[in-house]
Design a protein around this motif. Structure first.
Motif, PDB file in Angstrom:
ATOM      1  N   LEU A  56      21.155  25.422  35.877  1.00 47.00           N
ATOM      2  CA  LEU A  56      21.875  26.208  36.877  1.00 47.00           C
ATOM      3  C   LEU A  56      21.949  27.626  36.352  1.00 47.00           C
ATOM      4  O   LEU A  56      22.711  27.912  35.427  1.00 47.00           O
ATOM      5  CB  LEU A  56      23.287  25.655  37.097  1.00 47.00           C
ATOM      6  N   ASN A  57      21.131  28.520  36.928  1.00 48.46           N
ATOM      7  CA  ASN A  57      21.074  29.872  36.396  1.00 48.46           C
ATOM      8  C   ASN A  57      20.676  30.845  37.481  1.00 48.46           C
ATOM      9  O   ASN A  57      19.537  30.845  37.919  1.00 48.46           O
ATOM     10  CB  ASN A  57      20.061  29.936  35.240  1.00 48.46           C
ATOM     11  N   PRO A  58      21.553  31.684  37.930  1.00 48.06           N
ATOM     12  CA  PRO A  58      22.890  31.845  37.383  1.00 48.06           C
ATOM     13  C   PRO A  58      23.950  31.052  38.138  1.00 48.06           C
ATOM     14  O   PRO A  58      23.777  30.732  39.307  1.00 48.06           O
ATOM     15  CB  PRO A  58      23.144  33.331  37.612  1.00 48.06           C
ATOM     16  N   VAL A  59      25.050  30.765  37.383  1.00 45.75           N
ATOM     17  CA  VAL A  59      26.305  30.403  38.035  1.00 45.75           C
ATOM     18  C   VAL A  59      27.093  31.709  38.011  1.00 45.75           C
ATOM     19  O   VAL A  59      27.341  32.254  36.936  1.00 45.75           O
ATOM     20  CB  VAL A  59      27.064  29.318  37.254  1.00 45.75           C
ATOM     21  N   VAL A 115      23.608  30.101  42.492  1.00 49.04           N
ATOM     22  CA  VAL A 115      22.642  30.519  43.506  1.00 49.04           C
ATOM     23  C   VAL A 115      21.231  30.029  43.185  1.00 49.04           C
ATOM     24  O   VAL A 115      20.324  30.184  43.989  1.00 49.04           O
ATOM     25  CB  VAL A 115      22.622  32.058  43.684  1.00 49.04           C
ATOM     26  N   ASP A 116      21.051  29.449  42.000  1.00 52.35           N
ATOM     27  CA  ASP A 116      19.703  28.983  41.639  1.00 52.35           C
ATOM     28  C   ASP A 116      19.824  27.765  40.746  1.00 52.35           C
ATOM     29  O   ASP A 116      20.398  27.841  39.663  1.00 52.35           O
ATOM     30  CB  ASP A 116      18.956  30.117  40.905  1.00 52.35           C
ATOM     31  N   ALA A 117      19.320  26.645  41.210  1.00 51.13           N
ATOM     32  CA  ALA A 117      19.387  25.432  40.399  1.00 51.13           C
ATOM     33  C   ALA A 117      18.049  24.731  40.428  1.00 51.13           C
ATOM     34  O   ALA A 117      17.351  24.750  41.441  1.00 51.13           O
ATOM     35  CB  ALA A 117      20.473  24.507  40.940  1.00 51.13           C
TER      36      ALA A 117
END
Ligand code: ADP
Ligand code: MG
Length: 907
Positions: free
Chosen positions: A866-869, A879-881
Motif C-alpha cells: 500500500l503505497n502511498p497511504v 490511493v495505490d495498492a
C-alpha cells in the motif's frame, strides 16, 4: 450439509508426559482399530460415559460412523502410539445451529490422564477452524469428570447447559484467543520439558560405536563421560564386544545389562538408521547423534525410529551435550575442555562456534548449566532448550547460536516469554545477505532475510550480538551487574581525558546518553579535573578520591550506568596507588551497573573480584564496554514494555475475502497480481481505507466515472491511472495523471494513455483526489520460513531512496504498533513536530493491524503493498495498492507438533 476436508497428512506431537504420538485422520483402513479402542481399550464404565449407556452395538456403530463410507460433514482424528490407536476425536457438522459441529471423544483407559484428549482436541479444533466451523457442542454425562476437566483446561470460554443429568457443552473455537494460546503454550512447555529429561538428565548412557582406537569420536566421548564423573551407569557398545579401557564393551544395545536412557551414536552414517531402530526397540528414550554426512535414507530411518519409539534426538552432526548438575554430571561431547558447572545455558548449531563460546566463557569464569550442540537440528532445536532452561531452576542466562530457524514464529513466541525471566543472547549470523533489489514492490524490496531476523529478535526481546566476542562481552555484563534504567544515561569516568572522549563517543554510538553532571562533584576530584561528562579525573587522582567519587556518582538520580576507563600511568605505582584499586575495594554491585575498561588488558573481557564478593566486568576496549551497556539498556527497555495484547482488527470480513481469494486462484492456479478493482475489494473487506476506485475500460466510461467522483475529490479533482496486466511502477511509466478538474482534462489524459501504451492498455482506474498529507508505505510479505512480515515506511515515489522503514513479524501486538511508528526516522513528521499537524495515529495503527490479520488469515496473500497511504490529521486514505496471491497451504506455527526436518522428508 457442506463438505469439510480433513487435514491431509499425519503429524507427531508430544503428550503431557513427553511421549510422542502420531495424529492423523481416520479412514476406512482404521475400522478394526477404532472397534478395538472402543471394546478392548475401554472399560464398561468408560463406554457408559462415552455412549450414555452400555449398548452392545455402540462400538460397532462408532467404527462404522468414523470409518465407513465417507460422510461429508465429518472430521475424525486418531492418536497412535507405537502403532496402536489410543484415542479418537471427531466432530460432525450440525444442520443447526450454523457453523456448529457435534463433538465426540474416546481415549483408551490405559492412556487416561496423559493429555491425549486435549492434544486431539487442539488438532481437531484447528482442522475445524480451517473448515469454517466456529463451535463444538457435546453432550456429556454429569458425572463425567474427566471430560469436563478436558474442556475446562482448554483455555476457551466453554459454556455449559445442564439438563437431567446431562451437560450440553458449547465451545467457541478461536485459536487466536490469547488465553487459548497461552494454555496451549503451557501444555507444550510441560510436554517438551518432560520429553527432554532422558536427554538432559539421563540416569544411564550408552555410547554406541566406541572404537578401540584412541582419538576417535566415540572413544573420546566415552572417556569424557567417565572422567567427568557421570553419576549414572555408562556402557560402551562395539560390535566386536571385548574390553575397552578395562571395561567390558557390549556388542549391541540389546546386550547391555539394562536399557540406557540416552544413547550417544558415533557409528558410521550408513549404520545410523539401523542403530536408531535397535535403540528404539530396546526402549532407549533419547539419542544424541554425533555422526555427520547422513544420506536421505539414513535420515529418514533415523527420524522414523525416533518418532515411532518416542525418542527425542539431538543432531545429527552434533558435538554432543553436557549437563553439569551435580546430580547428573554428564559430559558427553568431544569439544575440548570440560564444561564447568554454572548457570549459563548454551546451545549452538555449529560445533566450532560451541567450542569458541565455551572457551571464552571458561576464561571469564562463567560456568555452564547445560550445553547442547544442536548440529543439523533434525528434532531438538533452540526452542526446546529455551523451554528447558526456563524450567530447570539453574539457568539464569541463555546463549544461542542459530544459523537457521525451523519455525521462527514458534521460537519467537517461546523466546518472548523466556526473555522475561532470563536474558537470551544470540549471534546474528548471516547479516551480509544482499537485499532484494529490483523486487516488484517496495514492501518486498524492504523485506530482506536480515530484516525478518532482526524483527524476530526485536519482538522476542533477544539480545542479538554481531560476533561471538560481542556476545560474550554483553553476557559478562548481564551476568554480573544489575540492569540500568531504560533511559540509559551513562557517566563516563577516566583518568586520561582522550580516552574518556572516545568512550563517550562509543556510548553515543551504542544509543546511550552521556548527560552533563552537576558541578559540585568536581570538589571530590583533584584540581584540574573536569566533571563535564566524560569526567576527566586527571592522572593524579588517588584511589581513595576515585572511590568517593564513584560512590557520589552512584547516588546521582540522573545516572543509570557508570563506565570507568583507566589508562596505566607512571604517576602512581604500587597496588594501593593504582586507581583500579578504587574499583576493587568497592562493591561490585551498586545501584547502577558498572563496567570498566583497562587499556593495557590483554583479553577482551574478564571479571575482577571485588570486596563484596561480586565481580566487575573489565574490557580492553571502550567500544566493547559501551556496546555491552547498550545491550543491557535494550534489555531494560524490553522488560519495561508490558506484555501486550494482540493488535485489534475488528470487523474483518473473512468470508468475502476468502471467496475472492478462491475465485482468483481458481482462475489463476499459478497465482499473480490482482487487478486494481479486486485489490480494492479484498483490502476493503478487511477494513483497509482504500480510496474509491472505479474501473473504466474506455475513454467514454472514464469521463463519466470522473464526473461522478469529482465531488468526492480534493478540490473537486480526480486521478486517472492507466492499467495493463503486469504493470509495475506506474508513475515512472507515465501512467498516473493527478489533479484532473474537468471532463476535458480526463478525456485528454485518457487519449494520451491510448497514444502512449497502444494496444497494451486494458483500461484505466479513476479515483477522487485524496486530501494531501504525509505519504506512508504499509505492506506485508509472506516469508516461507518467517511467515508474514509487516513493513511500515515513509512512502510515495521516493520510498526506495530514503529507505526509512521498520518491520515486524505478524501477529503484531498493540505494543508493536506503537514502536513501529516511533522507530521511523521520520516519526517526528507524523507527530507534528515539524510545523504540520499531527497525523491520525489511530489510522496508521489500524492499517498495520489489519494487514497483519489479513496475512495471518491468508497465507496465499504473498505480497501486499500500500503505497502511498496518505495520512492526515483526520484519517488515512490509500490511493495505490498492489496485491499478489499464490496458492499456499496454510500452516499454523502454534499447533503443537514435532518438526519434520526437510533432510528427512519425502517418501
Ligand atoms: P505508482 O506508485 O505505481 O507510481 P501511484 O498510484 O502510487 O502510482 O501514484 C503515484 C503518486 O501519485 C502517489 O504517490 C501520490 O502522491 C499521487 N497520487 C496517486 N493517486 C492519487 C490520488 N487519488 N489522490 C492523491 N494523490 C494521488
Ligand atoms: Mg504507489
Amino acid at each position: 450439509m457442506s463438505t469439510v476436508h480433513p487435514p491431509q497428512t499425519a503429524v507427531e506431537a508430544l503428550l503431557a508426559d513427553g511421549t510422542t504420538v502420531e495424529i492423523r485422520p481416520l479412514g476406512p483402513q482404521d475400522h478394526r482399530a477404532v472397534l478395538d479402542l472402543h471394546t478392548d481399550g475401554m472399560s464398561e464404565e468408560s463406554r457408559r460415559m462415552r455412549f450414555f449407556g452400555a449398548s452392545r452395538n455402540a462400538p460397532t456403530q462408532a467404527a462404522d460412523r468414523l470409518c465407513g463410507p465417507e460422510r461429508p460433514g465429518l472430521l475424525a482424528l486418531g492418536a497412535w502410539a507405537g502403532g496402536e490407536l489410543i484415542g479418537e476425536a471427531d466432530c460432525e457438522l450440525l444442520d443447526d445451529p450454523p457453523a456448529t459441529a457435534e463433538l465426540a471423544l474416546a481415549v483408551a483407559d490405559r492412556w487416561h490422564h496423559r493429555g491425549v484428549a486435549t492434544l486431539l482436541l487442539e488438532h481437531l479444533l484447528h482442522a475445524a477452524r480451517a473448515a469454517d466451523i466456529r463451535f463444538f457442542e457435546a453432550d456429556t454425562l454429569f458425572g463425567n469428570r474427566a471430560v469436563h476437566q478436558v474442556f475446562a483446561g482448554l483455555g476457551l470460554p466453554v459454556q455449559h447447559h445442564v439438563e437431567q443429568g446431562e451437560v450440553r457443552v458449547r465451545v467457541p473455537l478461536d485459536e487466536s484467543d490469547e488465553r487459548y494460546r497461552t494454555a496451549v503454550d503451557e501444555r507444550g512447555r510441560r510436554a517438551d520439558v518432560a520429553s527432554l529429561a532422558a536427554l538432559l538428565r539421563p540416569a544411564s548412557v550408552a555410547v554406541i560405536g566406541v572404537s578401540r582406537r584412541e582419538g576417535t569420536v566415540g572413544r573420546t566421548v566415552l572417556g569424557k563421560i567417565r572422567q567427568g564423573g557421570f553419576t549414572g551407569a555408562v556402557w560402551a557398545v562395539n560390535p566386536h564386544g571385548g574390553e575397552i579401557d578395562g571395561e567390558p564393551a557390549y556388542p549391541s544395545v540389546g546386550a547391555l545389562p539394562a536399557v540406557p536412557d540416552l544413547a550417544v551414536l558415533a557409528v558410521p552414517s550408513a549404520a545410523v538408521g539401523e542403530v536408531a531402530e535397535e535403540c528404539g526397540r530396546a526402549g532407549v528414550r533419547a539419542l544424541a547423534v554425533l555422526t555427520s554426512g547422513l544420506g536421505r535414507e539414513d535420515a529418514r530411518r533415523l527420524m522414523r525410529a525416533c518418532r515411532r519409539y518416542s525418542m527425542r534426538v539431538v543432531g545429527p552432526n552434533s558435538l554432543g551435550l553436557a549437563q553439569t548438575d551435580p546430580a547428573v554430571r554428564l559430559d558427553a561431547e568431544f569439544g575440548g575442555a570440560f564444561a564447568r558447572p554454572g548457570t549459563a545455558g548454551v546451545a549452538v548449531q555449529s560445533g566450532g562456534v560451541g567450542i569458541a563460546l565455551l572457551e571464552r566463557l571458561a576464561w571469564l569464569g562463567v560456568g555452564v548449566s547445560s550445553f547442547v550442540s544442536l548440529g543439523d537440528k533434525y528434532d531438538v532445536s533452540g526452542n526446546d532448550l529455551l523451554q528447558w532452561w526456563e524450567a530447570d531452576g539453574r539457568t539464569d542466562l541463555a546463549l544461542l547460536h542459530l544459523e537457521s530457524f525451523g519455525s521462527p514464529r514458534a521460537f519467537a513466541r517461546t523466546a518472548r516469554r523466556v526473555t522475561r525471566t532470563i536474558p537470551v543472547l544470540t549471534v546474528d549470523a548471516g547479516r551480509s545477505t544482499a537485499g532484494r533489489r529490483g523486487a516488484a514492490s517496495h514492501t518486498a524490496a524492504a523485506a530482506t532475510p536480515t530484516v525478518a531476523r532482526e524483527a524476530l529478535f526485536r519482538q522476542a526481546g533477544i539480545t542479538a550480538a554481531r560476533s561471538i566476542d560481542e556476545l560474550v562481552e554483553a553476557a559478562a555484563l548481564l551476568h554480573a551487574q544489575p540492569l540500568p534504567a531504560p533511559r540509559g544515561a551513562v557517566a563516563v569516568v577516566s583518568n586520561a581525558g582522550g580516552i574518556g572522549v572516545l568512550a563517550a563517543d562509543a556510548c553515543a554510538e551504542a544509543g546511550l546518553m552521556v548527560p552533563e553532571l552537576p558541578e559540585h562533584l568536581a570538589e571530590l576530584l583533584p584540581a584540574g579535573a573536569s566533571v563535564r561528562n566524560p569526567v576527566d579525573t586527571t592522572a593524579a587522582v588517588h584511589p581513595i578520591e576515585l572511590a568517593h567519587f564513584l560512590r557520589a556518582l552512584e547516588r546521582e538520580p540522573d545516572i543509570d550506568a557508570i563506565l570507568v576507563c583507566l589508562a596505566p600511568t607512571a604517576l602512581r605505582t604500587g597496588r594501593d596507588q593504582d586507581p583500579l584499586h578504587a574499583l576493587l575495594e568497592g562493591p561490585a554491585r551498586r545501584r547502577v551497573p558498572v563496567a570498566a575498561v583497562l587499556l593495557d588488558q590483554q583479553v577482551p573481557v574478564r571479571y575482577l573480584g571485588c570486596a563484596d564478593g561480586g565481580v566487575l566486568p573489565v574490557y580492553s576496549d571502550t567500544a566493547a564496554a559501551a556496546r555491552a551497556l547498550g545491550h543491557a539498556r535494550d534489555r531494560a527497555r524490553w522488560l519495561a514494555e508490558p506484555f501486550s495484547e494482540p493488535a485489534a482488527a475488528p470487523d474483518c470480513d473473512r468470508r468475502t475475502a476468502r471467496a475472492l481469494v478462491e475465485r482468483f486462484l481458481t482462475a489463476h492456479p499459478e497465482g499473480g497480481w490482482l487487478d486494481p478493482v479486486s485489490t480494492t475489494e479484498l483490502l476493503e473487506s478487511y477494513g483497509l481505507p482504500l480510496t474509491t476506485t472505479v474501473w473504466a475500460r474506455d475513454e467514454h466510461t472514464a469521463v463519466a466515472a470522473a464526473a461522478g467522483l469529482r465531488r468526492l475529490g480534493y478540490e473537486g479533482k480526480v486521478a486517472l491511472k492507466a492499467y495493463w496486466p503486469g504493470q509495475v511502477h506506474k508513475s515512472v511509466a507515465g501512467a498516473v495523471r493527478t489533479g484532473l478538474a474537468t471532463d476535458a482534462d480526463v478525456r485528454t489524459a485518457y487519449r494520451e494513455f491510448t497514444r502512449r501504451f497502444g494496444p497494451e492498455l486494458a483500461g484505466a482506474v479513476v479515483q477522487p483526489m485524496a486530501t494531501p498529507g504525509v505519504e506512508l508505505l504499509a505492506g506485508v510479505v509472506q516469508d516461507r520460513v518467517f511467515g508474514p512480515l509487516v513493513v511500515l515506511g515513509l512512502g510515495g515515489t521516493a520510498t526506495e531512496v530514503l529507505a526509512d522503514r521498520v518491520a515486524r513479524l505478524a501477529p503484531l501486538s498493540e505494543r508493536d504498533l506503537t514502536t513501529m511508528v516511533a522507530e521511523l526516522r521520520s516519526a517526528p513528521l507524523l507527530f507534528g513536530q515539524y510545523g504540520g499537524p499531527a497525523v491520525d495515529l489511530a489510522a496508521v495503527r489500524s492499517v498495520l493491524a489489519r494487514l497483519s490479520r489479513l496475512a495471518e488469515d491468508f497465507p496465499e496473500l504473498v505480497e501486499a503493498d500500500l503505497n502511498p497511504v496518505i495520512l492526515r490529521a483526520d484519517g488515512a486514505a490509500c490511493v495505490d495498492a498492489r496485491v499478489r496471491l499464490e496458492p499456499r497451504p496454510s500452516f499454523d506455527p502454534y499447533l503443537r507438533r514435532l518438526r519434520r526436518p526437510s533432510a528427512a522428508e519425502g517418501t
